[in-house]
Design a protein around this motif. Structure first.
Motif, short mmCIF file in Angstrom:
data_model
loop_
_atom_site.label_atom_id
_atom_site.label_comp_id
_atom_site.label_asym_id
_atom_site.label_seq_id
_atom_site.Cartn_x
_atom_site.Cartn_y
_atom_site.Cartn_z
N PHE A 115 2.54 47.67 20.06
CA PHE A 115 2.61 46.17 19.98
C PHE A 115 2.20 45.79 18.58
CE2 PHE A 115 2.35 44.81 24.75
CZ PHE A 115 3.39 45.71 25.04
N TRP A 116 2.51 44.23 18.36
CA TRP A 116 1.92 43.72 17.42
C TRP A 116 0.47 43.82 17.34
CZ3 TRP A 116 4.69 42.46 12.95
CH2 TRP A 116 5.89 42.23 12.96
N HIS A 117 -0.58 44.01 16.22
CA HIS A 117 -1.69 43.83 16.43
C HIS A 117 -2.44 43.89 15.06
CE1 HIS A 117 -0.54 48.03 15.60
NE2 HIS A 117 -1.77 48.42 14.94
N THR A 118 -3.70 43.64 15.03
CA THR A 118 -4.58 43.50 13.72
C THR A 118 -5.82 44.47 13.90
OG1 THR A 118 -5.89 41.61 14.31
CG2 THR A 118 -3.77 41.13 13.28
N HIS A 119 -6.22 44.73 12.71
CA HIS A 119 -7.77 45.38 12.60
C HIS A 119 -8.77 44.57 12.05
CE1 HIS A 119 -5.62 48.92 14.24
NE2 HIS A 119 -4.75 48.47 13.38
N PRO A 120 -9.81 44.48 12.61
CA PRO A 120 -10.98 43.27 12.12
C PRO A 120 -11.46 43.92 10.92
CG PRO A 120 -11.35 43.80 14.31
CD PRO A 120 -10.13 44.57 13.88
N ASN A 121 -11.15 45.51 10.56
CA ASN A 121 -11.73 46.01 9.34
C ASN A 121 -10.82 46.88 8.71
OD1 ASN A 121 -14.74 45.08 9.60
ND2 ASN A 121 -14.30 46.21 11.60
N GLN A 174 5.67 47.84 9.85
CA GLN A 174 6.00 46.45 9.37
C GLN A 174 4.81 45.48 9.46
OE1 GLN A 174 8.96 44.35 11.60
NE2 GLN A 174 9.45 42.99 9.96
N GLU A 175 4.61 44.65 8.46
CA GLU A 175 3.70 43.60 8.45
C GLU A 175 4.45 42.41 8.75
OE1 GLU A 175 1.52 43.40 4.57
OE2 GLU A 175 0.71 45.50 5.13
N LYS A 176 3.91 41.47 9.70
CA LYS A 176 4.61 40.24 9.84
C LYS A 176 5.06 39.46 8.81
CE LYS A 176 4.89 37.59 13.86
NZ LYS A 176 5.53 38.33 15.15
N GLY A 177 6.25 39.07 8.81
CA GLY A 177 7.06 38.21 7.85
C GLY A 177 7.64 39.28 6.64
N LYS A 178 7.44 40.49 6.76
CA LYS A 178 7.90 41.60 5.67
C LYS A 178 8.86 42.29 6.17
CE LYS A 178 3.58 40.90 2.92
NZ LYS A 178 2.59 41.82 2.37
N PRO A 179 9.80 42.96 5.47
CA PRO A 179 10.48 44.00 5.83
C PRO A 179 10.02 45.27 6.41
CG PRO A 179 11.08 43.46 3.45
CD PRO A 179 9.96 42.74 3.92
N ILE A 180 10.79 45.83 7.31
CA ILE A 180 10.18 47.09 7.91
C ILE A 180 10.19 48.26 6.75
CG2 ILE A 180 10.94 49.15 9.33
CD1 ILE A 180 11.75 47.04 11.21
N TRP A 218 2.92 46.30 13.12
CA TRP A 218 3.09 47.21 14.05
C TRP A 218 3.64 48.77 13.20
CZ3 TRP A 218 7.94 49.54 14.71
CH2 TRP A 218 8.98 48.89 14.10
N HIS A 219 3.70 49.81 14.09
CA HIS A 219 4.16 50.80 13.57
C HIS A 219 4.57 52.06 14.93
CE1 HIS A 219 -0.30 52.24 14.07
NE2 HIS A 219 -0.50 50.91 13.47
N GLY A 220 5.54 52.71 14.41
CA GLY A 220 5.92 53.75 15.45
C GLY A 220 7.00 54.54 14.98
N VAL A 256 14.98 43.55 19.05
CA VAL A 256 15.45 42.79 17.93
C VAL A 256 14.71 42.92 16.51
CG1 VAL A 256 16.23 40.54 16.97
CG2 VAL A 256 16.84 40.98 19.41
N GLU A 257 13.37 42.85 16.84
CA GLU A 257 12.40 43.06 15.53
C GLU A 257 12.52 44.52 15.22
OE1 GLU A 257 8.69 39.91 16.38
OE2 GLU A 257 8.97 41.45 17.74
N TYR A 258 12.41 45.35 16.21
CA TYR A 258 12.55 46.86 15.72
C TYR A 258 14.06 47.23 15.16
CZ TYR A 258 12.54 51.97 16.73
OH TYR A 258 12.57 53.28 16.68
N ASN A 259 14.76 46.57 15.73
CA ASN A 259 16.12 47.16 14.99
C ASN A 259 16.43 46.49 13.76
OD1 ASN A 259 16.94 48.94 17.03
ND2 ASN A 259 17.41 47.39 18.37
N LYS A 260 15.62 45.65 13.03
CA LYS A 260 15.79 45.00 11.75
C LYS A 260 15.53 45.93 10.58
CE LYS A 260 15.43 40.04 12.82
NZ LYS A 260 14.48 38.96 12.70
N VAL A 261 15.82 47.13 10.70
CA VAL A 261 15.68 48.06 9.57
C VAL A 261 16.53 47.75 8.33
CG1 VAL A 261 15.60 50.46 8.70
CG2 VAL A 261 14.58 49.93 11.01
N HIS A 262 16.27 47.69 7.15
CA HIS A 262 17.15 47.25 5.98
C HIS A 262 17.69 48.47 5.44
CE1 HIS A 262 15.53 42.77 6.24
NE2 HIS A 262 16.01 43.47 7.38
#
Length: 134
Positions: free
Chosen positions: A51-57, A71-77, A95-97, A128-134
């Motif tokens: 899933f989308w997530h963050t890491h405090p450190n 992918q980072e939010k707002g950037k290309p995969i 996210w990653h996978g 839709v987000e996953y399939n946005k590979v450019h």
């Protein structure tokens, strides 16, 4: 500091609350005061992802098998390959996978877990987000 030998845990399914698709997580190093990090090996079947997530450190990913997506939010995969590493700064939503056609494995290193934990889980990555590979 005393020497410690850690034995990897048996792989367990990644929970559906944090992953889409079939994922296996093997804990390699649990949180401990000597290293203050968590290290795990994560294997994704085709199309599986976090899933989308963050890491405090922050986090460091080291790709050990296959080809995957990051992918980072707002950037290309970004496509990542065996031998690549990804340094993820603190608080960056990402996210990653796996790609659609192959298995993907990475080592995840989460530092300084005593200072805020390892991960904050957010919402699922949509198809839709996953399939946005450019």
């Amino acid at each position: 500091m005393a020497q410690n030998i850690n034995r990897a845990s048996a792989a367990s399914p990644g929970p559906a609350s944090n992953f889409s698709g079939s994922v296996q997580v093997t804990m390699l190093v649990a949180a401990n005061p000597e290293t203050d990090c968590i290290v795990s090996s994560v294997t994704f079947e085709p199309k599986a992802r976090t899933f989308w997530h963050t890491h405090p450190n922050g986090q460091l990913l080291v790709v050990t098998k296959g080809t995957g997506y990051y992918q980072e939010k707002g950037k290309p995969i970004q496509i990542i390959h065996e031998g690549d590493s990804v340094t993820i700064p603190p608080q960056v939503t990402h996210w990653h996978g796996a790609n659609p056609s192959g298995q993907f494995t990475h080592i995840a290193i989460n530092p300084n877990v005593s200072k805020g934990g390892a991960v904050i889980w957010l919402q699922a990555v949509t198809d839709v987000e996953y399939n946005k590979v450019h």
